[in-house]
Design a protein around this motif. Structure first.
Motif, PDB file in Angstrom:
ATOM      1  N   TRP A   5      -4.926  14.404  -1.879  1.00 14.28           N
ATOM      2  CA  TRP A   5      -4.194  13.524  -0.964  1.00 14.28           C
ATOM      3  C   TRP A   5      -5.027  12.322  -0.529  1.00 14.28           C
TER       4      TRP A   5
ATOM      5  N   SER B 119      -7.098  10.459  -2.113  1.00 10.19           N
ATOM      6  CA  SER B 119      -7.030   9.361  -3.083  1.00 10.19           C
ATOM      7  C   SER B 119      -5.632   8.759  -3.131  1.00 10.19           C
ATOM      8  N   LEU B 120      -4.606   9.608  -3.016  1.00  9.13           N
ATOM      9  CA  LEU B 120      -3.233   9.106  -3.068  1.00  9.13           C
ATOM     10  C   LEU B 120      -2.897   8.256  -1.854  1.00  9.13           C
TER      11      LEU B 120
ATOM     12  N   TYR C 299       2.496  15.039   4.238  1.00 13.23           N
ATOM     13  CA  TYR C 299       1.511  15.898   3.565  1.00 13.23           C
ATOM     14  C   TYR C 299       1.442  17.270   4.241  1.00 13.23           C
TER      15      TYR C 299
ATOM     16  N   THR D 152       7.224  14.849  -9.501  1.00 15.52           N
ATOM     17  CA  THR D 152       6.427  13.769 -10.086  1.00 15.52           C
ATOM     18  C   THR D 152       7.260  12.505 -10.269  1.00 15.52           C
TER      19      THR D 152
ATOM     20  N   MET E 296       7.577  10.793  -6.943  1.00 16.75           N
ATOM     21  CA  MET E 296       6.346  10.065  -6.637  1.00 16.75           C
ATOM     22  C   MET E 296       6.243   8.791  -7.471  1.00 16.75           C
TER      23      MET E 296
ATOM     24  N   LYS F 140      -5.791  13.190  -8.853  1.00 14.42           N
ATOM     25  CA  LYS F 140      -5.371  12.084  -7.999  1.00 14.42           C
ATOM     26  C   LYS F 140      -6.447  10.990  -7.959  1.00 14.42           C
TER      27      LYS F 140
ATOM     28  N   ARG G  56      -6.061   7.097  -8.938  1.00 13.44           N
ATOM     29  CA  ARG G  56      -6.566   5.995  -8.112  1.00 13.44           C
ATOM     30  C   ARG G  56      -7.428   5.045  -8.944  1.00 13.44           C
TER      31      ARG G  56
ATOM     32  N   TYR H   6      -5.230   2.998 -11.004  1.00 11.43           N
ATOM     33  CA  TYR H   6      -4.555   1.998 -10.167  1.00 11.43           C
ATOM     34  C   TYR H   6      -5.470   0.808  -9.893  1.00 11.43           C
TER      35      TYR H   6
ATOM     36  N   ARG I 131       0.942   2.929 -10.365  1.00  9.37           N
ATOM     37  CA  ARG I 131       1.119   4.332  -9.980  1.00  9.37           C
ATOM     38  C   ARG I 131       2.295   4.956 -10.731  1.00  9.37           C
TER      39      ARG I 131
ATOM     40  N   TYR J 135       2.290   8.532 -13.075  1.00 12.17           N
ATOM     41  CA  TYR J 135       3.101   9.716 -12.771  1.00 12.17           C
ATOM     42  C   TYR J 135       4.095  10.039 -13.885  1.00 12.17           C
TER      43      TYR J 135
END
Length: 533
Positions: free
Chosen positions: A29, A31-32, A104, A142, A145, A203, A207, A210, A216, A220
Motif C-alpha cells: 500500500w 508504494s500505491l 485500505y 485489478t 484498480m 506494488k 511504482r 510509473y 498505472r 494493472y
C-alpha cells in the motif's frame, strides 16, 4: 486429472510462485498510495490551510521573488516554484490521506473477515470451484484498480477488496500442498507466509514503472493477464478438485507402510527356508494389507465443534489475535511513531520508511528460519508420546514470536534515532513467524479435514484485530502521551499470551509415552488425545 499425486514437487513450486506474484500484493500500500497522491485522488478534500501550512517559508520566499523581479522569465520560474510547493503540500494533506487509508483499512479487515466464508466454500464445493470464483474476484479487483481515476475514486474500494480477498484465497488454497511433504511441512508453510509478505514488492515495481513513464493502468492490465493464465493452469490441472485431507494422507502413509512391510517380508522369507502353514501365511498377508478398524481415526475423530471449543484451540486463537493486533497497529501507526521519534522531520521520516521497506524484503529468509526451527523441534520429539511430539516442538517457535512481538513494542517505547532499525528487524521476524507458527500448529495438532475451517476462524479473528486498531488509533490522538499508554496496554496483552505456551509445555511434559514404530501394524491413534486436551 489431478497431477499433485504424481508431481508433488512441481505443484509445490508452482503454488509458491503464485504466492510470490499475487497473494499479498495489497500490503504494498505504501508504494500505491504514493502513485494515487501523485495522480490527485481525493485532492479536493484538501483545504486552504493544508495547502499552505507546512511550506509557509517557501511561499514567503516565492512572494519575495515576485516583488524583486518583474521579468517574464523570473515570473515563470516563480510560478513553477509555487506549483512545486503546492505539489509537496498536497502530499501532506491529512484529509486526503485519511480517505485513502480508510479504503485500505476496510480492505485489509475484510480480507481476513471473509476467509471464514471462503473456508466453508472450499469445504463444501472444493478447491476448484472456490478458486474459480475468487480468481474472478481478483481479476475484477485489478481491473477496478486499472480504471480508477480521480473522477472515479470509488473504484479504489472494490479494487482493493478484490485484490485482498482474492489474494488471500489464492494463498490459503495453495497452502494445502504442504501436506504433500510431511517432513518439511512447517518449513513449507513458513515459506508460503514469507512469500505472501514479500509479494508486496510488486506494488513497488508498479511504482518504479510509473516513475519511468508506464501508466498505472497498463501495469494493472498486464498483471490481470498474467494472473489469469497462471492461476487457471493450477486450478484446472495441478490442485485437487476438492482438497488434500485425511483420506489422502492415510493413503500415502499406508502405501509407505506396505512398501516397508513387503521389503521386510522378503528378507524374512529369504532367511527362513521353512514353509509357513497356509493359515499363518494368510494371517500375515491380512495383517500387512489392512488397517485395524478398532483404532481407525474416522471412528473416533472429534467433531469440528469439539475441536474448536477445546482449551488448546481457544488459547491458540487468543494468542494469534493479540499478536495480530500488535502487527496491525505497528503498520498503521508507523508514521505517527516515526514523527514522534524524529520530531516531525519529514526527511528523516521518509528515509526511515524506505529503510523499513528494504528490511521487510528479508521476509522470505525470516520465514524459512522459523520453519527450520519448528521442523527441527518436531524431529527432536518425533519418538515421543502422541501429545508430547506435537505440543513441545511448538513451544520454542511460539516463544520466539513472543520475543519478536514484545521486543517490537519495547523499542517503540524508546525515543532514539537508532531504535527504529531494531524495531524494523524484529518486526520482520515477527510478521512472518506469527502466521507461519499459527498455521503450522493447526496442521500438526488437529485433523487435516478441519484445517481449512480452522484457518478461516483464525483469519476471521485476526480480521477483528484489524478492526480493533481503529479505536486504538483514536486513543493515540486523544491526548499528549497517549502513544506511551497504548503501547503499555499492548505490552500487557502480549504478556498475557504466555499462558498458552506454559499450558502447552505442561501438557507436553506430562505425556511420558513413547512411540514404537512397527511398519506391519497400524500406528497409534493420531490427534484425538491432542484435541481432547
Amino acid at each position: 486429472m489431478e497431477l499433485y499425486r504424481k508431481y508433488p514437487v512441481l505443484i509445490t513450486i508452482w503454488a509458491l510462485m503464485e504466492n510470490l506474484l499475487f497473494a499479498g500484493v495489497i500490503f504494498g500500500w505504501g508504494s500505491l498510495v504514493f502513485i494515487l497522491k501523485e495522480e490527485g485522488f481525493y485532492f479536493d478534500y484538501c483545504t486552504q490551510s493544508d495547502f499552505f501550512n507546512q511550506n509557509n517559508s517557501t511561499l514567503l520566499e516565492t512572494t519575495s521573488a515576485v516583488n524583486v523581479s518583474n521579468s517574464l522569465s523570473d515570473r515563470d520560474t516563480v510560478l513553477s516554484n509555487i506549483s512545486k510547493a503546492d505539489e509537496v503540500t498536497s502530499k501532506d494533506c491529512p484529509a486526503q490521506e485519511s480517505k485513502l487509508n480508510l479504503w485500505y483499512s476496510i480492505a485489509t479487515s475484510a480480507m481476513n473477515l471473509t476467509y471464514a466464508a471462503i473456508a466453508y466454500l472450499q469445504k463444501r464445493f472444493g478447491t476448484r470451484i472456490t478458486r474459480a470464483v475468487f480468481v474472478s474476484v481478483y481479476l475484477i479487483g485489478t481491473l477496478c484498480m486499472a480504471f480508477a481515476t480521480p473522477e472515479l475514486p470509488w473504484l479504489l474500494l472494490p479494487g482493493l477488496l478484490g485484490i485482498g480477498i482474492g489474494g488471500m484465497t489464492v494463498s490459503c488454497t495453495n497452502i494445502q500442498v504442504s501436506f504433500l511433504h510431511p517432513r518439511l511441512r512447517s518449513t513449507i508453510v513458513a515459506l508460503f507466509i514469507g512469500l505472501f509478505d514479500f509479494s508486496s514488492i510488486n506494488k513497488q515495481l508498479i511504482r518504479i514503472a510509473y516513475e519511468n513513464g508506464i501508466p498505472r493502468r497498463t501495469s494493472y492490465i498486464f498483471m490481470s493477464v498474467v494472473f489469469a493464465v497462471i492461476t487457471s493452469i493450477s486450478t484446472m490441472l495441478f490442485l485437487p478438485k476438492m482438497f488434500i485431507g485425511d483420506v489422502y494422507l492415510e493413503e500415502m502413509e499406508r502405501s509407505q507402510k506396505l512398501s516397508k512391510c513387503n521389503d521386510d517380508k522378503k528378507v524374512e522369507q529369504a532367511e527362513n527356508q521353512d514353509e509357513l502353514p497356509k493359515s499363518q501365511e494368510q494371517e500375515l498377508v491380512e495383517n500387512s494389507s489392512s488397517v485395524d478398524l478398532e483404532v481407525s481415526p474416522e471412528s473416533s475423530k472429534l467433531s469440528f465443534c469439539s475441536t474448536v471449543f477445546s482449551i488448546t484451540c481457544m488459547l491458540h486463537i487468543y494468542w494469534t489475535f493479540v499478536h495480530a493486533i500488535r502487527m496491525f497497529t505497528f503498520i498503521g501507526q508507523i508514521n505517527v511513531w516515526l514523527e514522534n521519534v524524529f520530531d516531525y522531520d519529514e526527511t528523516k521520516v521518509g528515509d526511515m520508511l524506505s529503510s523499513f521497506s528494504y528490511i521487510t524484503m528479508a521476509a522470505i529468509g525470516t520465514a524459512l528460519f522459523c520453519g527450520f526451527v519448528y521442523d527441527y523441534q518436531r524431529k527432536r520429539y518425533a519418538g515421543s508420546g502422541e501429545i508430547k511430539r506435537v505440543y513441545l516442538p511448538v513451544v520454542l517457535p511460539m516463544g520466539l514470536v513472543f520475543f519478536y512481538s514484545t521486543g517490537t513494542t519495547v523499542f517503540c517505547l524508546i525515543k532514539n534515532d537508532v531504535t527504529p532499525y531494531f524495531a524494523f528487524v524484529l518486526f520482520t521476524f515477527f510478521r512472518t513467524s506469527l502466521y507461519a507458527v499459527a498455521f503450522a500448529f493447526l496442521e500438526n495438532a488437529f485433523s487435516a479435514d478441519y484445517f481449512g475451517n480452522l484457518m478461516g476462524i483464525l483469519l476471521f479473528v485476526t480480521g477483528l484485530g484489524g478492526l480493533i486498531q481503529y479505536p486504538l488509533f483514536k486513543w493515540y490522538e486523544a491526548y499528549d502521551g497517549s502513544y506511551l499508554h497504548v503501547n503499555i496496554f499492548l505490552l500487557v496483552l502480549q504478556v498475557s499470551t504466555v499462558m498458552h505456551l506454559v499450558l502447552l509445555y505442561i501438557k507436553g511434559c506430562r505425556d511420558k509415552g513413547t512411540v514404537h514404530i512397527n511398519v506391519c501394524s497400524h500406528e497409534m491413534k493420531s490427534n484425538n488425545a491432542l484435541q481432547a486436551t
